[in-house]
Design a protein around this motif. Structure first.
Motif, short mmCIF file in Angstrom:
data_model
loop_
_atom_site.label_atom_id
_atom_site.label_comp_id
_atom_site.label_asym_id
_atom_site.label_seq_id
_atom_site.Cartn_x
_atom_site.Cartn_y
_atom_site.Cartn_z
N ALA A 32 -8.58 -4.82 -5.13
CA ALA A 32 -7.98 -5.40 -6.34
C ALA A 32 -6.81 -4.55 -6.83
CB ALA A 32 -9.04 -5.51 -7.44
N ALA A 33 -6.86 -3.26 -6.53
CA ALA A 33 -5.78 -2.37 -7.00
C ALA A 33 -4.67 -2.29 -5.96
CB ALA A 33 -6.35 -0.98 -7.29
N GLY A 34 -4.75 -3.13 -4.94
CA GLY A 34 -3.66 -3.16 -3.97
C GLY A 34 -3.90 -2.30 -2.74
N GLY A 35 -5.11 -1.79 -2.59
CA GLY A 35 -5.41 -0.96 -1.43
C GLY A 35 -5.69 -1.79 -0.19
N GLN A 36 -5.45 -1.20 0.97
CA GLN A 36 -5.77 -1.87 2.23
C GLN A 36 -6.63 -0.92 3.04
OE1 GLN A 36 -2.33 -3.95 4.09
NE2 GLN A 36 -1.17 -2.89 2.49
N GLU A 37 -7.72 -1.46 3.60
CA GLU A 37 -8.66 -0.59 4.28
C GLU A 37 -8.25 -0.34 5.73
OE1 GLU A 37 -12.76 -1.78 4.08
OE2 GLU A 37 -13.44 0.12 4.90
N VAL A 38 -8.42 0.90 6.16
CA VAL A 38 -8.18 1.27 7.56
C VAL A 38 -9.38 2.09 8.03
CG1 VAL A 38 -5.67 1.32 7.44
CG2 VAL A 38 -6.96 3.35 6.80
N LEU A 39 -9.47 2.28 9.33
CA LEU A 39 -10.44 3.22 9.88
C LEU A 39 -9.64 4.32 10.55
CD1 LEU A 39 -13.35 1.21 11.57
CD2 LEU A 39 -13.41 2.53 9.46
N LEU A 40 -9.98 5.54 10.26
CA LEU A 40 -9.22 6.66 10.80
C LEU A 40 -10.11 7.49 11.72
CD1 LEU A 40 -7.51 7.68 7.44
CD2 LEU A 40 -6.50 6.41 9.33
N PRO A 41 -9.50 8.25 12.62
CA PRO A 41 -10.30 9.07 13.54
C PRO A 41 -11.07 10.14 12.77
CG PRO A 41 -7.99 9.05 14.18
CD PRO A 41 -8.06 8.41 12.85
N LEU A 42 -12.32 10.35 13.19
CA LEU A 42 -13.08 11.47 12.65
C LEU A 42 -12.78 12.71 13.47
CD1 LEU A 42 -16.49 9.71 12.00
CD2 LEU A 42 -14.60 10.11 10.43
N LEU A 43 -12.51 12.46 14.75
CA LEU A 43 -12.19 13.55 15.67
C LEU A 43 -10.67 13.68 15.66
CD1 LEU A 43 -13.68 15.35 17.68
CD2 LEU A 43 -13.41 13.55 19.38
N GLN A 44 -10.19 14.82 15.19
CA GLN A 44 -8.75 14.96 14.97
C GLN A 44 -8.17 16.14 15.75
OE1 GLN A 44 -8.08 15.19 10.75
NE2 GLN A 44 -9.41 13.44 10.31
N PRO A 45 -7.00 15.95 16.33
CA PRO A 45 -6.40 17.01 17.12
C PRO A 45 -5.90 18.17 16.25
CG PRO A 45 -4.89 15.19 16.92
CD PRO A 45 -6.17 14.74 16.29
N ALA A 46 -6.00 19.35 16.77
CA ALA A 46 -5.58 20.54 16.01
C ALA A 46 -4.10 20.48 15.65
CB ALA A 46 -5.87 21.80 16.82
N GLU A 47 -3.31 19.85 16.51
CA GLU A 47 -1.86 19.96 16.32
C GLU A 47 -1.39 19.42 14.96
OE1 GLU A 47 -0.82 16.08 19.11
OE2 GLU A 47 -0.92 18.09 19.95
N ILE A 48 -2.00 18.31 14.50
CA ILE A 48 -1.52 17.82 13.21
C ILE A 48 -1.93 18.75 12.07
CG2 ILE A 48 -1.39 15.41 13.95
CD1 ILE A 48 -3.95 14.93 12.35
N TRP A 49 -3.03 19.46 12.27
CA TRP A 49 -3.46 20.43 11.25
C TRP A 49 -2.59 21.68 11.31
CZ3 TRP A 49 -7.14 19.85 7.46
CH2 TRP A 49 -7.86 18.63 7.50
N ARG A 50 -2.14 21.99 12.50
CA ARG A 50 -1.22 23.13 12.61
C ARG A 50 0.11 22.77 11.94
NH1 ARG A 50 -3.60 24.60 17.87
NH2 ARG A 50 -4.90 26.39 17.35
N ALA A 51 0.50 21.51 12.11
CA ALA A 51 1.78 21.07 11.54
C ALA A 51 1.77 21.20 10.02
CB ALA A 51 2.08 19.64 11.96
N SER A 52 0.64 20.89 9.40
CA SER A 52 0.59 20.98 7.94
C SER A 52 0.29 22.39 7.49
CB SER A 52 -0.48 20.03 7.39
OG SER A 52 -1.76 20.54 7.67
N GLY A 53 -0.05 23.23 8.44
CA GLY A 53 -0.35 24.62 8.09
C GLY A 53 -1.79 24.85 7.68
N ARG A 54 -2.62 23.78 7.75
CA ARG A 54 -3.97 23.94 7.23
C ARG A 54 -5.00 24.34 8.29
NH1 ARG A 54 -6.05 19.94 2.67
NH2 ARG A 54 -5.63 18.26 4.12
#
Length: 574
Positions: A61-83
């Motif tokens: 109702a607030a304009g959101g759209q549902e997605v499913l995202l990976p639970l298993l995530q590659p390190a590289e995107i976490w390295r990119a954000s520095g986290r």
RNA sequence: CGGGGUGUGGCGCAGCUUGGUAGCGCGCUUGCCUUGGGCGCAAGAGGUCCCGGGUUCAAAUCCCGGCACCCCGACCA
């Protein structure tokens, strides 16, 4: 009931402490698989599905759209954000057969920002609100309270992408309203409070707290106006400065008296007249913190003063090495240590402090004259009775369970991950983001913390696993059994979520189980009421008992449930 | 990670000090009895005593090492 996969426990498993943990185990909703990891049995699954349904409806109702995202995530995107390095031990990490590094997602900012950054090119596509309801994984230092703080949990997270701050403000407000509607629709008493945004980042943040005496969070709120905040964040109006006294400092012998109450009692003064001096070891060197005798340190605020550097209380030995006798420490004459004073201390006209000499205190100390702190910063915990920062009326405290948290993230992640769009002037700009979480499994637990008694759970109608249980007192009595069975079938047909307790058990067993599991309405078919052609009704939440004519039972039951729902809606202001 | 504690039928516990037969309550199965708040009687089933090593004629019990879980603290939705 005989077919439902539910096993209730008479005795309390030794591991359970809090009401929700104990009752979820006893009533057959969950079983533990490992520390902080639970199996959700059919009853719990139904509760979770109901919570999720309301959340989905309001997000959509607030304009959101549902997605499913990976639970298993590659390190590289976490390295990119520095986290990858910042997140630390709390992240479950693993490697695949090629030795590539992955983690089990503790949260999804990286994934979603990367996705949107790759896909969305133009400001014309904004705002974009995407959400997911999925498991998250955090290797908690210490999982506890059952499903309240577990290592695998279900969470709804919505991420908003806007072109500018105004857009973010609109998205944030929309989420604030959606959250208020969600918890109201779930039938929970809650409060939205101002919060510290913590490690996730961003400036503005609100938490949604389900009010419960057993909650682990302290809420400070104003009795007169709408002000409410997490105790970590809460402010109080500044203390009114007193006129500085012109007495001179004087040492007094206070043998063995190390605590504020002891010294105050010994000297015959109220504890508010004392200043306490806390010594901390920090990454930036030792620090002395000055607070009024009756105040407590707000460690979150001290953390901000120290720019997030780690800190811990000094041990007696460490303090002694600096020439500070703990228990008799005071600011006057302190050298080689950074002194941080709370403004309330500086407002005191005259005070008693430690004398920096074992077994001695100093009275007649005037802040600003007899000592000058390096910094004056608010580091006290706001408490009950303090004046409200908005209106000055006294503040009060409440306990709550944090079930939702909304943040304005700004461009922290979009910049780190280089997620940009083109604005109307052709410029590449980072998305202005927000993130909005609801702990689904935790909400289930919080609902119990708020609604239980000695006998068991008192589910609010909107999230009860079933609405009604029909209990024939004696299933071997053909009259009772037939009436109960017929009633059960017609209730189901009428769309009422009903369970029939068809077990050949003594009535006491069935009543106990019904109370424990927490069906909102219990319909008993037994000799007493049946003689009058009636069915006995018990409202689990209020404990009220009354009777309906059997012939009218279905209609009256539907009406009763409708009335309960209407009351909730009304209370929610929907 | 620091401190404390616990691992014994499905659940709650005793036994361990002082080595020798594994026990109680609840639950479970069967029969009888009973049916408005976790009845009663009787007969049963069910245990690698967390794991590994050591000491000993003999280990749930003593010793060493590990693992798991719980509580308090720092941390967190």
């Amino acid at each position: 009931m005989s077919k439902l996969y539910v096993r209730t426990l008479r005795e309390v498993p030794a591991e359970a402490e809090t009401p929700s943990h104990r009752l979820l185990l006893r009533a057959g909703f969950i079983r533990k698989t490992a520390a902080g990891i639970y199996t959700y049995l059919p009853l719990a699954r139904r509760v979770l599905a109901k919570i999720e349904r309301v959340v989905r409806e309001e997000m959509d109702a607030a304009g959101g759209q549902e997605v499913l995202l990976p639970l298993l995530q590659p390190a590289e995107i976490w390295r990119a954000s520095g986290r990858w390095d910042v997140y630390g031990e709390e992240m479950f990490r693993l490697r695949d057969r090629h030795d590539r590094e992955f983690c089990l997602g503790p949260t999804h900012e990286e994934i979603i920002t990367t996705l949107v950054g790759n896909e969305v090119r133009s400001y014309r596509e904004l705002p974009l609100l995407l959400y997911q309801i999925q498991n998250k994984y955090r290797d908690e230092i210490r999982p506890r309270f059952g499903v309240m703080r577990s290592r695998e949990f279900i969470m709804k997270d919505l991420y908003s992408f806007d072109r500018d701050e105004e857009g973010l403000e609109r998205s944030y407000q929309a989420m604030f309203r959606a959250y208020s509607r969600i918890f109201a629709r779930l039938g929970l008493a809650f409060r939205a409070v101002e919060a510290d945004s913590g490690a996730i980042g961003g400036e503005v943040s609100h938490e949604f707290m389900v009010l419960a005496g057993t909650g682990e969070a302290t809420i400070v709120h104003c009795r007169a106006c709408a002000y409410a905040a997490n105790a970590e964040k809460a402010e109080a109006a500044p203390a009114v400065p007193e006129a500085p006294s012109n007495v001179r400092p004087e040492e007094v012998h206070t043998p063995g008296l190390r605590s504020v109450p002891e010294v105050a009692a010994f000297l015959g003064v109220p504890p508010t007249r004392l200043i306490k001096t806390l010594v901390y070891i920090t990454a930036r060197g030792p620090v002395a913190v000055l607070l009024r005798g009756t105040d407590n340190l707000n460690e979150v605020k001290l953390g901000h003063v120290l720019d997030g550097a780690w800190f811990r209380p000094a041990t007696e030995e460490e303090a002694a090495a600096m020439g500070i006798p703990l228990g008799f420490a005071g600011p006057a004459g302190l050298q080689g240590i950074r002194i941080i004073a709370d403004p309330a201390v500086m407002a005191m006209g005259e005070a008693i402090t430690g004398a920096n000499r074992p077994d001695y205190h100093l009275r007649g100390v005037v802040p600003g004259r007899d000592f000058r702190p390096d910094e004056i910063r608010t580091v006290r915990l706001a408490q009950s009775g303090d004046p409200c920062p908005r209106c000055g009326a006294p503040l009060a405290e409440q306990r709550g369970v944090e079930v939702g948290h909304i943040f304005k993230l700004g461009t922290k992640y979009s910049q780190a991950l280089n997620a940009t769009f083109q604005d109307e002037n052709g410029l590449q700009r980072p998305f202005v983001m927000g993130c909005y979480g609801i702990g689904i499994t935790r909400t289930m637990a919080a609902a119990i913390e708020q609604n239980y008694d000695e006998e068991g759970i008192k589910w609010p109608l909107p999230i009860a696993p079933y609405e009604v249980i029909v209990i024939p007192v004696n299933v071997n009595d053909a009259g009772q059994w037939e009436k109960a069975h017929a009633l059960y079938l017609s209730l189901r047909e009428a769309g009422v979520e009903t369970v029939l307790d068809d077990r050949d058990e003594r009535p006491g067993v069935k009543f106990k189980d019904a109370d424990l599991i927490g069906f909102p309405l219990r319909l008993t078919v037994g000799p007493r009421s049946l003689a009058e052609g009636r069915v006995e009704v018990k409202d689990r939440a209020t404990g009220e008992v009354f009777a309906w004519p059997l012939t009218e039972a279905v209609r009256l039951c539907r009406h009763y449930l409708e009335t309960m729902r209407a009351k909730l809606q009304e209370r929610a202001g929907l």
